[in-house]
Scaffold this motif. Structure first.
Motif, PDB file in Angstrom:
ATOM      1  N   TYR A 172      -7.752   6.648  -1.926  1.00 56.92           N
ATOM      2  CA  TYR A 172      -7.742   7.287  -0.604  1.00 56.92           C
ATOM      3  C   TYR A 172      -6.583   8.272  -0.499  1.00 56.92           C
ATOM      4  N   PRO A 173      -6.732   9.442  -1.127  1.00 55.59           N
ATOM      5  CA  PRO A 173      -5.626  10.415  -1.160  1.00 55.59           C
ATOM      6  C   PRO A 173      -5.276  11.012   0.194  1.00 55.59           C
ATOM      7  N   ASP A 174      -6.172  10.894   1.175  1.00 51.54           N
ATOM      8  CA  ASP A 174      -5.891  11.456   2.502  1.00 51.54           C
ATOM      9  C   ASP A 174      -5.122  10.492   3.403  1.00 51.54           C
ATOM     10  N   TRP A 175      -4.939   9.261   2.960  1.00 49.04           N
ATOM     11  CA  TRP A 175      -4.259   8.249   3.767  1.00 49.04           C
ATOM     12  C   TRP A 175      -2.781   8.177   3.394  1.00 49.04           C
ATOM     13  N   LYS A 176      -1.980   7.764   4.383  1.00 47.82           N
ATOM     14  CA  LYS A 176      -0.589   7.378   4.133  1.00 47.82           C
ATOM     15  C   LYS A 176      -0.526   5.849   4.105  1.00 47.82           C
ATOM     16  N   PHE A 177       0.412   5.322   3.321  1.00 44.23           N
ATOM     17  CA  PHE A 177       0.553   3.886   3.153  1.00 44.23           C
ATOM     18  C   PHE A 177       1.998   3.469   3.428  1.00 44.23           C
ATOM     19  N   THR A 181      14.819  10.698   5.276  1.00 46.23           N
ATOM     20  CA  THR A 181      15.549  11.290   6.393  1.00 46.23           C
ATOM     21  C   THR A 181      14.581  11.437   7.562  1.00 46.23           C
ATOM     22  N   SER A 182      15.005  12.108   8.593  1.00 43.43           N
ATOM     23  CA  SER A 182      14.132  12.292   9.756  1.00 43.43           C
ATOM     24  C   SER A 182      12.935  13.178   9.426  1.00 43.43           C
ATOM     25  N   VAL A 183      12.999  13.890   8.306  1.00 43.25           N
ATOM     26  CA  VAL A 183      11.864  14.688   7.841  1.00 43.25           C
ATOM     27  C   VAL A 183      11.231  13.987   6.655  1.00 43.25           C
ATOM     28  N   ALA A 184       9.933  13.772   6.713  1.00 43.27           N
ATOM     29  CA  ALA A 184       9.247  13.048   5.649  1.00 43.27           C
ATOM     30  C   ALA A 184       9.419  13.766   4.315  1.00 43.27           C
ATOM     31  N   VAL A 185       9.583  12.979   3.260  1.00 40.76           N
ATOM     32  CA  VAL A 185       9.719  13.541   1.921  1.00 40.76           C
ATOM     33  C   VAL A 185       8.391  14.173   1.515  1.00 40.76           C
ATOM     34  N   PRO A 186       8.410  15.432   1.056  1.00 40.02           N
ATOM     35  CA  PRO A 186       7.159  16.123   0.710  1.00 40.02           C
ATOM     36  C   PRO A 186       6.388  15.400  -0.398  1.00 40.02           C
ATOM     37  N   ASN A 187       5.068  15.472  -0.312  1.00 33.15           N
ATOM     38  CA  ASN A 187       4.159  15.019  -1.362  1.00 33.15           C
ATOM     39  C   ASN A 187       4.200  13.516  -1.632  1.00 33.15           C
ATOM     40  N   THR A 188       4.785  12.753  -0.745  1.00 36.97           N
ATOM     41  CA  THR A 188       4.752  11.296  -0.913  1.00 36.97           C
ATOM     42  C   THR A 188       3.759  10.711   0.076  1.00 36.97           C
ATOM     43  N   ARG A 189       3.049   9.695  -0.372  1.00 36.82           N
ATOM     44  CA  ARG A 189       2.041   9.064   0.479  1.00 36.82           C
ATOM     45  C   ARG A 189       2.311   7.595   0.717  1.00 36.82           C
ATOM     46  N   VAL A 190       3.329   7.070   0.046  1.00 38.64           N
ATOM     47  CA  VAL A 190       3.636   5.644   0.192  1.00 38.64           C
ATOM     48  C   VAL A 190       5.089   5.475   0.604  1.00 38.64           C
ATOM     49  N   LEU A 191       5.298   4.799   1.700  1.00 41.56           N
ATOM     50  CA  LEU A 191       6.652   4.488   2.179  1.00 41.56           C
ATOM     51  C   LEU A 191       6.877   2.994   1.972  1.00 41.56           C
ATOM     52  N   ILE A 192       7.853   2.640   1.157  1.00 45.49           N
ATOM     53  CA  ILE A 192       8.172   1.239   0.877  1.00 45.49           C
ATOM     54  C   ILE A 192       9.353   0.823   1.749  1.00 45.49           C
ATOM     55  N   ILE A 193       9.144  -0.181   2.568  1.00 50.48           N
ATOM     56  CA  ILE A 193      10.197  -0.674   3.469  1.00 50.48           C
ATOM     57  C   ILE A 193      11.102  -1.607   2.685  1.00 50.48           C
ATOM     58  N   ASP A 194      12.355  -1.206   2.510  1.00 46.32           N
ATOM     59  CA  ASP A 194      13.273  -1.968   1.661  1.00 46.32           C
ATOM     60  C   ASP A 194      14.325  -2.719   2.469  1.00 46.32           C
ATOM     61  N   ASN A 195      13.977  -3.101   3.693  1.00 45.66           N
ATOM     62  CA  ASN A 195      14.879  -3.948   4.484  1.00 45.66           C
ATOM     63  C   ASN A 195      14.057  -4.868   5.385  1.00 45.66           C
ATOM     64  N   ILE A 196      14.727  -5.836   5.949  1.00 48.23           N
ATOM     65  CA  ILE A 196      14.080  -6.881   6.747  1.00 48.23           C
ATOM     66  C   ILE A 196      14.202  -6.559   8.233  1.00 48.23           C
ATOM     67  N   GLY A 197      13.197  -6.961   9.009  1.00 47.85           N
ATOM     68  CA  GLY A 197      13.300  -6.895  10.459  1.00 47.85           C
ATOM     69  C   GLY A 197      12.494  -5.804  11.129  1.00 47.85           C
ATOM     70  N   MET A 198      11.804  -4.975  10.348  1.00 53.77           N
ATOM     71  CA  MET A 198      11.058  -3.856  10.919  1.00 53.77           C
ATOM     72  C   MET A 198       9.570  -4.140  11.106  1.00 53.77           C
ATOM     73  N   LEU A 199       9.034  -5.067  10.325  1.00 54.72           N
ATOM     74  CA  LEU A 199       7.588  -5.177  10.171  1.00 54.72           C
ATOM     75  C   LEU A 199       6.830  -5.325  11.484  1.00 54.72           C
ATOM     76  N   SER A 200       7.311  -6.169  12.378  1.00 56.57           N
ATOM     77  CA  SER A 200       6.547  -6.448  13.596  1.00 56.57           C
ATOM     78  C   SER A 200       6.315  -5.193  14.435  1.00 56.57           C
ATOM     79  N   ALA A 201       7.179  -4.188  14.286  1.00 54.46           N
ATOM     80  CA  ALA A 201       7.010  -2.937  15.032  1.00 54.46           C
ATOM     81  C   ALA A 201       6.297  -1.855  14.223  1.00 54.46           C
ATOM     82  N   LEU A 202       6.225  -2.021  12.917  1.00 54.95           N
ATOM     83  CA  LEU A 202       5.608  -0.986  12.075  1.00 54.95           C
ATOM     84  C   LEU A 202       4.119  -0.823  12.335  1.00 54.95           C
TER      85      LEU A 202
END
Length: 414
Positions: free
Chosen positions: A251-256, A287-308
């Motif tokens: 699914y190249p059109d999706w973000k993950f 940063t506040s600007v999404a990194v170009p050409n990336t489609r997968v954001l890996i959350i590398d800390n605890i405590g965010m999931l319930s709001a993601l």
């Protein structure tokens, strides 16, 4: 049986002291209980009564949190003591603002229970879902301190309901009142002569609904997700991540957005290795600007999931290829379809989500692909999301039932 129980507790304690040399969590468990009574004695005023909440871990804390927070809001002068059994709960909530004190629970021996209750002076004890500690429960009853077990759920394969479970049943008889999730739990308690139970439902519904109503915002995540359909994978394990990596390619059109259950560097590197080259970025590097050409954001800390999940269109909940799935309700509360692995049968909410059309169980990559293909249809996805959201809304209210009972105990709350 008490002798064997005490022996088992001591053996467990010894094993953890040995395991601390090899296992970081065991090391935290042992270190957190070092000089625990001296710490409690130095911090707690024993002349002041407290309301004691015990949680096994972080999941149970989130489950019981609505009761604690509404109780504190209703009775702001009451002192709150929280205990945790596991490091994962304690380490993340040791500075919780609404608690006067947060401690590890000393191991369950007769002397420890007596001393803990003497030092903390509880007027009420509230345990969430499970953890039935014989000596603590017995000491509470002997001191006429009400003990509530909330969001409890029982299954017929538990020792309480077996011919050999007389000791376990004795422990249950120290409980003042059970607030259970379903009618089956009431029937099981009745079968062993316990009538002091109410079907309140699960307080997690109240918690996730409150969270979805006012979630924390993450500008980096919002920027990353902007303009694309988004697949959120929460509390994933390697077995889950192998399947998700295949979906990323399809699914190249999706973000993950992937929030692994374990965020050690080697675990995240292993996840990155599964994904298409240069397709992913870690949250800490965005940063506040999404990194170009990336489609997968890996959350590398605890405590965010319930709001993601607020940023998602479809959610995948990890753990279903291991001992059991993680929290499906956090995602469902945001009105998005929920997908999970095959080991969900001990989770009432997962079975209910499947039944009402808001949840999907998959057993392999092919089934995941088929499910996602079905959810590409906007009408199908929106209907499934609505079913998931309505399921949460329709099952709120457990907190109010429990608070009503507490008010009736005449504890002189203020």
């Amino acid at each position: 049986m008490v002798f064997l129980y005490n022996l088992g507790i001591k053996l467990y304690n010894v094993l953890l002291h040995v395991a601390q040399f090899f296992n970081p969590k065991a090391r935290q468990w042992v270190a957190g209980r070092k000089d625990i009574f001296e710490i409690i004695k130095a911090k707690v005023d024993p002349s002041r009564q407290h309301i004691w909440f015990h949680f096994a871990s972080l999941g149970e804390f989130e489950q019981g949190r609505p009761v604690l927070e509404h109780l504190k809001k209703q009775y702001p002068s009451e002192g709150i003591i929280i205990t945790f059994f596991s490091p994962s709960g304690y380490e993340l909530r040791k500075n919780y603002a609404l608690a006067d004190h947060v401690f590890y629970l000393p191991i369950d021996t007769a002397s420890n229970a007596e001393r803990f209750i003497e030092l903390t002076n509880p007027k009420l004890a509230v345990f969430t879902k499970y953890e039935y500690w014989f000596h603590y429960f017995k000491t509470l009853q002997r001191n006429s301190i009400p003990l509530l077990v909330i969001s409890a759920i029982f299954r017929k394969d538990q020792p309480f309901f077996k011919w050999y479970g007389s000791f376990n049943r004795t422990t249950l008889r120290f409980v003042t009142h059970f607030f259970v999730q379903d009618a089956s739990s009431i029937e099981l308690l009745n079968s062993i002569g316990l009538k002091n139970a109410t079907i309140s439902g699960d307080t997690r519904f109240d918690r996730v609904a409150e969270n979805a109503a006012a979630p924390k915002q993450f500008a980096q995540v919002e920027s990353f997700c902007s303009g694309s359909p988004v697949f959120i994978a929460g509390s994933t394990w390697p077995e889950d991540e192998k399947l998700i990596a295949g979906v990323v390619k399809s699914y190249p059109d999706w973000k993950f957005v992937i929030a692994p259950h374990e965020i050690k560097d080697e675990k995240i590197k292993a996840l990155e290795a599964m994904l298409p080259q240069q397709s992913s970025v870690r949250y800490s590097k965005v940063t506040s600007v999404a990194v170009p050409n990336t489609r997968v954001l890996i959350i590398d800390n605890i405590g965010m999931l319930s709001a993601l999940y607020q940023y998602g269109h479809i959610a995948f909940i990890g753990g279903g290829f291991g001992v059991g799935i993680h929290n499906t309700l956090e995602a469902a509360a945001f009105g998005i379809p929920v997908i999970f692995g095959p080991n969900y049968h001990k989770f009432l909410e997962a079975k209910a989500l499947i039944k009402n059309g808001g949840g999907y169980s998959i057993s392999n990559a092919t089934e995941l692909e088929q499910t996602l293909l079905r959810l590409q249809d906007d009408a199908v996805r929106k209907a499934a999301g609505k079913a998931a959201g309505d399921f949460v809304k329709n099952n709120k209210g457990a907190t109010g039932v429990i608070l009503g009972f507490i008010a009736g105990l005449k504890l002189g709350l203020a």
